[in-house]
Structures are given as structure tokens and as C-alpha cells.
Design a protein around this motif. Structure first.
Motif, short mmCIF file in Angstrom:
data_model
loop_
_atom_site.label_atom_id
_atom_site.label_comp_id
_atom_site.label_asym_id
_atom_site.label_seq_id
_atom_site.Cartn_x
_atom_site.Cartn_y
_atom_site.Cartn_z
N LEU A 1 0.84 -1.07 0.05
CA LEU A 1 0.05 -0.01 0.07
C LEU A 1 1.03 1.09 0.03
O LEU A 1 0.44 2.38 -0.59
N ALA A 2 2.01 1.22 0.77
CA ALA A 2 2.84 2.45 0.62
C ALA A 2 3.53 2.54 -0.59
O ALA A 2 3.66 3.88 -0.89
N GLU A 3 3.94 1.43 -0.99
CA GLU A 3 4.59 1.51 -2.62
C GLU A 3 3.66 1.92 -3.39
O GLU A 3 3.93 3.22 -4.53
N ALA B 1 0.92 3.84 -3.07
CA ALA B 1 0.49 5.31 -2.81
C ALA B 1 1.70 6.16 -3.53
O ALA B 1 1.15 7.21 -4.12
N GLY B 2 2.85 5.82 -3.08
CA GLY B 2 3.93 6.61 -4.08
C GLY B 2 3.74 6.68 -5.31
O GLY B 2 3.93 7.71 -5.98
N GLU B 3 3.46 5.47 -5.90
CA GLU B 3 3.56 5.36 -7.37
C GLU B 3 2.33 6.30 -7.86
O GLU B 3 2.13 6.98 -8.91
N LEU B 4 1.24 6.34 -7.17
CA LEU B 4 -0.10 7.05 -7.56
C LEU B 4 0.10 8.60 -7.17
O LEU B 4 -0.83 9.30 -7.44
N GLY B 5 1.31 8.86 -6.61
CA GLY B 5 1.48 10.22 -6.20
C GLY B 5 0.64 10.68 -5.05
O GLY B 5 0.52 12.14 -4.77
N ILE B 6 0.25 10.06 -4.26
CA ILE B 6 -0.46 10.08 -2.82
C ILE B 6 0.37 10.59 -1.75
O ILE B 6 1.73 9.75 -1.60
#
Length: 177
Positions: free
Chosen positions: A99-101, A103-108
Motif C-alpha cells: 500500500l505504501a509503495e 501510494a507513492g506510485e499514484l502520487g499520494i
């Protein structure tokens, strides 16, 4: 297994079993820091796997709101965390890292867009290095809990915020060495 891998084992519960399980899970989530003010997102399956139901009922017992999304649907998980203001995440440690990874990919920007503060993780072994990575990646405090289908599922033991090991429900289980 109760359904996560291989041929599922059916775990039957009586009404009394469910009351006991709810109480044990309420203890575990409370000692981990969950309060009635929290919004908890259960990212465990609600099928034959015992994790989803036990945690759900324990969370309700302490009065917090529950987002019963179940497993998978990662983008939707992240969207609901933001939309509902999720403060507590229930998941496997490996899924929390994913989820953390993602989120980063989605720019969150987790620290700005999400309100996560606490995670209750279990259902698989994890290391202190994984705990540190989860805490850094999701900006929350990560706790461990333990159970197995043969004993009701999660609810056997769990960590408090002192992080000195897990507390076993000694009034329900006898630990042997």
C-alpha cells in the motif's frame, strides 16, 4: 489454512464463540491504541479466512467505525482511506508495505492526504526491519497480533504500545513451553 492458501479448513463458531472472540479482539485493539474515535479499515478477507470477522467485531465493540473493504483493490483501499479519514489500518505486513509503495506510485502524499496513525498487522511473520519500513512508508505506529484458525483466529495475543512482546489472553489460552 482458513482460506489464504491451499484447501481451506472450515472453522465453525457458535454464538458463544463469537461473543468470546469479539471480547478478545476488543482487548487486543484497545491495548494497541484503538479508541471509539477511530475509523478502522479492515483489509483482511471476509471469507473463510478468520482475520476479517474477528477484527471487525472487536473494533465495533470498542465503538470505532469500520470500513469493511476486505482484501485487494489497492487503489480503492487508498481512495477509501482518504475519503473516510481512516486512522487505523488492519492488514498483513506485506500488504501494508505494498500500500505504501502503490501510494507513492499514484502520487499520494500519505503524510498530507491520509490520517493513518495506527496499524494492526498479522497473519504472516514479519521482522523489525519490516515494521520500521511500514512505519516510515505509511506514517503510522505498527503493532503485531497473533492467532490461528484452530484457536479462533486472531485474538490469542497482541502487542500493546510498550512494544515488549505480545500479551497472551491467559484467561482463555494456556501457553506451554
Amino acid at each position: 489454512s482458513s482460506g489464504t492458501t491451499g484447501k481451506p479448513t472450515v472453522v465453525g463458531c457458535t454464538a458463544n464463540d463469537m461473543q468470546m472472540w469479539t471480547e478478545l479482539m476488543a482487548r487486543i485493539v484497545t491495548q494497541a491504541g484503538v479508541t471509539a474515535e477511530d475509523m478502522a479499515q479492515v483489509s483482511f478477507s471476509y471469507g473463510l479466512f478468520t482475520g476479517g470477522f474477528g477484527l471487525h467485531y472487536g473494533l465495533e465493540r470498542v465503538g470505532c467505525s469500520v470500513v469493511p473493504i476486505g482484501g485487494g483493490n489497492t487503489e480503492k483501499q487508498l481512495m477509501l482511506m482518504e475519503d473516510f479519514g481512516t486512522t487505523v489500518l488492519i492488514a498483513t505486513p506485506s500488504y501494508a508495505l505494498y500500500l505504501a509503495e502503490r501510494a507513492g506510485e499514484l502520487g499520494i502524499d500519505i503524510s498530507k492526504q491520509l490520517k493513518l496513525r495506527l496499524g494492526l498487522f498479522g497473519s504472516e511473520p514479519w521482522t523489525e526491519e519490516m515494521r520500521a519500513a511500514i512505519e516510515r512508508g505509511l506514517h503510522l505506529t505498527a503493532t503485531d497480533n497473533y492467532g490461528m484458525s484452530e484457536l479462533i483466529g486472531p485474538g490469542v495475543s497482541g502487542e500493546c504500545l510498550e512494544f515488549q512482546g505480545m500479551h497472551i489472553a491467559e484467561d482463555h489460552f494456556l501457553a506451554e513451553t
